[in-house]
Enzyme design. Structure first.
Site, mmCIF file in Angstrom:
data_model
loop_
_atom_site.group_PDB
_atom_site.id
_atom_site.type_symbol
_atom_site.label_atom_id
_atom_site.label_comp_id
_atom_site.label_asym_id
_atom_site.label_seq_id
_atom_site.Cartn_x
_atom_site.Cartn_y
_atom_site.Cartn_z
ATOM 1 N N ASP A 43 -25.007 13.086 8.682
ATOM 2 C CA ASP A 43 -26.353 13.364 8.191
ATOM 3 C C ASP A 43 -26.990 12.092 7.637
ATOM 4 O O ASP A 43 -28.190 11.839 7.828
ATOM 5 C CB ASP A 43 -26.325 14.452 7.119
ATOM 6 C CG ASP A 43 -25.402 14.115 5.948
ATOM 7 O OD1 ASP A 43 -24.384 13.437 6.170
ATOM 8 O OD2 ASP A 43 -25.702 14.538 4.812
ATOM 9 N N TYR A 162 -5.345 -0.687 -3.535
ATOM 10 C CA TYR A 162 -6.517 -1.273 -2.871
ATOM 11 C C TYR A 162 -6.292 -2.751 -2.604
ATOM 12 O O TYR A 162 -6.560 -3.246 -1.498
ATOM 13 C CB TYR A 162 -7.749 -1.074 -3.743
ATOM 14 C CG TYR A 162 -9.019 -1.662 -3.162
ATOM 15 C CD1 TYR A 162 -9.665 -1.063 -2.084
ATOM 16 C CD2 TYR A 162 -9.567 -2.831 -3.695
ATOM 17 C CE1 TYR A 162 -10.821 -1.604 -1.550
ATOM 18 C CE2 TYR A 162 -10.721 -3.375 -3.176
ATOM 19 C CZ TYR A 162 -11.355 -2.760 -2.105
ATOM 20 O OH TYR A 162 -12.506 -3.304 -1.582
#
Length: 255
Positions: A43, A162
Site C-alpha cells: 500500500d 544488528y
C-alpha cells in the site's frame, strides 16, 4: 539542468516503502532510471510509485519479502518484465534487531539475519544471474549497492545482533566483489551513520535519544540527503573502477 546520468537504466530497490528506500527511489528516478520499488507494504509502495510517475518518471511496485527465498527471483522477473533488464540493485531492506544479548529472542536474531544478511545475499545473487543473462554485466553496467551501517564497524549498546548482521553485509560485499570482479560487476556498500527516519524518529525524540545525539561529536543527526552523492557515484559510470568499496558516511558519529 536535467540529470540524465542513469537514463536507460533499470534499478531495483528493496525496502522501498519508507525511509531511505523512498529517497533512493526518487533519486534514481530523478537521474533518469526506471525504478522497481520492492517491499512488503505494497500500500505504501503504490503511493511512492504514483509520486514518481507524477514527476515524469517510470516506476512499478513489486511485492517482496526478502526473507522469503522463493519470492526473490519472481520479483526480479516481474520488474524486468515491466521495465527492462535490471542493471542497478540497491539492497536496502533491513531490520533493527535491537535487544540485549541475554534477553534477545532467538526468533529476533534469526529474523534480523534472514533480512539483513541472507536477503542481501540472495537478492544480489538472483540479480546477478539476470545481469549476466541480459548482457548488462558484459556491457559494464552492472551495479550492486548494499546498504550497510557504521554499526558494522563499531559496537553499539543493545544492538549486538544488528551490528553483527551489518558487519556480515560489509564482509559479504567484499566477498561478492572479489568473486564477480572478472564478470565486470561492481559490488559496493554504503555504511551510514544515524539519519532520522521513520524507524528511529520516536527514539531520537525521547530523552534517551536526545542524550545519544548529544554524545555525537557534532551533536546532530545527518540530513536526509547525506547519502545522495555516494549512491549516485556507486550507480553511475565512475563505479566501473570501484568494487569492494565501503563508503562510510556518518558525520563522525563513530569517532
Amino acid at each position: 539542468m536535467t540529470d540524465n546520468r542513469l537514463a536507460g537504466r533499470t534499478a531495483f530497490v528493496t525496502g522501498a516503502s519508507s525511509g531511505l528506500g523512498v529517497r533512493f527511489a526518487h533519486l534514481l528516478s530523478g537521474a533518469g532510471a526506471k525504478v522497481a520499488l520492492a517491499a512488503r507494504r505494497t500500500d505504501r509502495l503504490d503511493s511512492v510509485v504514483d509520486a514518481i510517475r507524477q514527476g515524469g518518471g517510470e516506476a512499478v511496485a513489486v511485492p517482496l519479502d526478502v526473507s522469503d527465498p522463493a519470492a526473490i527471483g519472481p520479483a526480479l522477473d516481474q520488474a524486468q518484465g515491466a521495465l527492462g533488464p535490471i542493471s542497478i540493485l540497491i539492497n536496502n531492506a533491513g531490520l533493527s534487531g535491537d535487544g540485549a544479548a541475554l534477553s534477545l529472542p532467538v526468533e529476533t536474531w534469526d529474523q534480523t539475519f534472514d533480512v539483513n544478511v541472507r536477503g542481501v545475499f540472495l537478492t544480489a545473487r538472483e540479480a546477478v544471474k539476470r545481469m549476466l543473462d541480459s548482457g548488462v554485466a558484459e556491457a559494464g553496467d552492472a551495479r550492486i549497492v548494499n546498504i550497510a551501517s557504521v554499526a558494522g564497524l563499531v559496537q553499539l549498546p543493545g544492538l549486538t545482533g544488528y551490528c553483527a548482521s551489518k558487519a556480515a553485509v560489509i564482509s559479504l560485499t567484499k566477498g561478492l566483489a572479489r568473486e564477480w570482479a572478472k564478470r565486470h560487476i561492481a559490488v559496493n556498500a554504503i555504511a551510514p551513520g544515524y539519519i532520522e527516519t521513520e524507524i528511529n524518529a520516536d527514539w531520537f525524540a525521547s530523552e534517551g535519544g536526545k542524550a545519544q545525539i548529544s554524545g555525537f561529536p557534532r551533536r546532530r543527526l545527518m540530513d536526509g540527503d547525506a547519502l545522495d552523492e555516494a549512491l549516485m557515484l556507486l550507480c553511475g559510470r565512475s563505479a566501473r573502477f570501484m568494487t569492494g568499496s565501503v563508503i562510510v558516511i556518518d558525520d563522525g558519529q563513530a569517532l
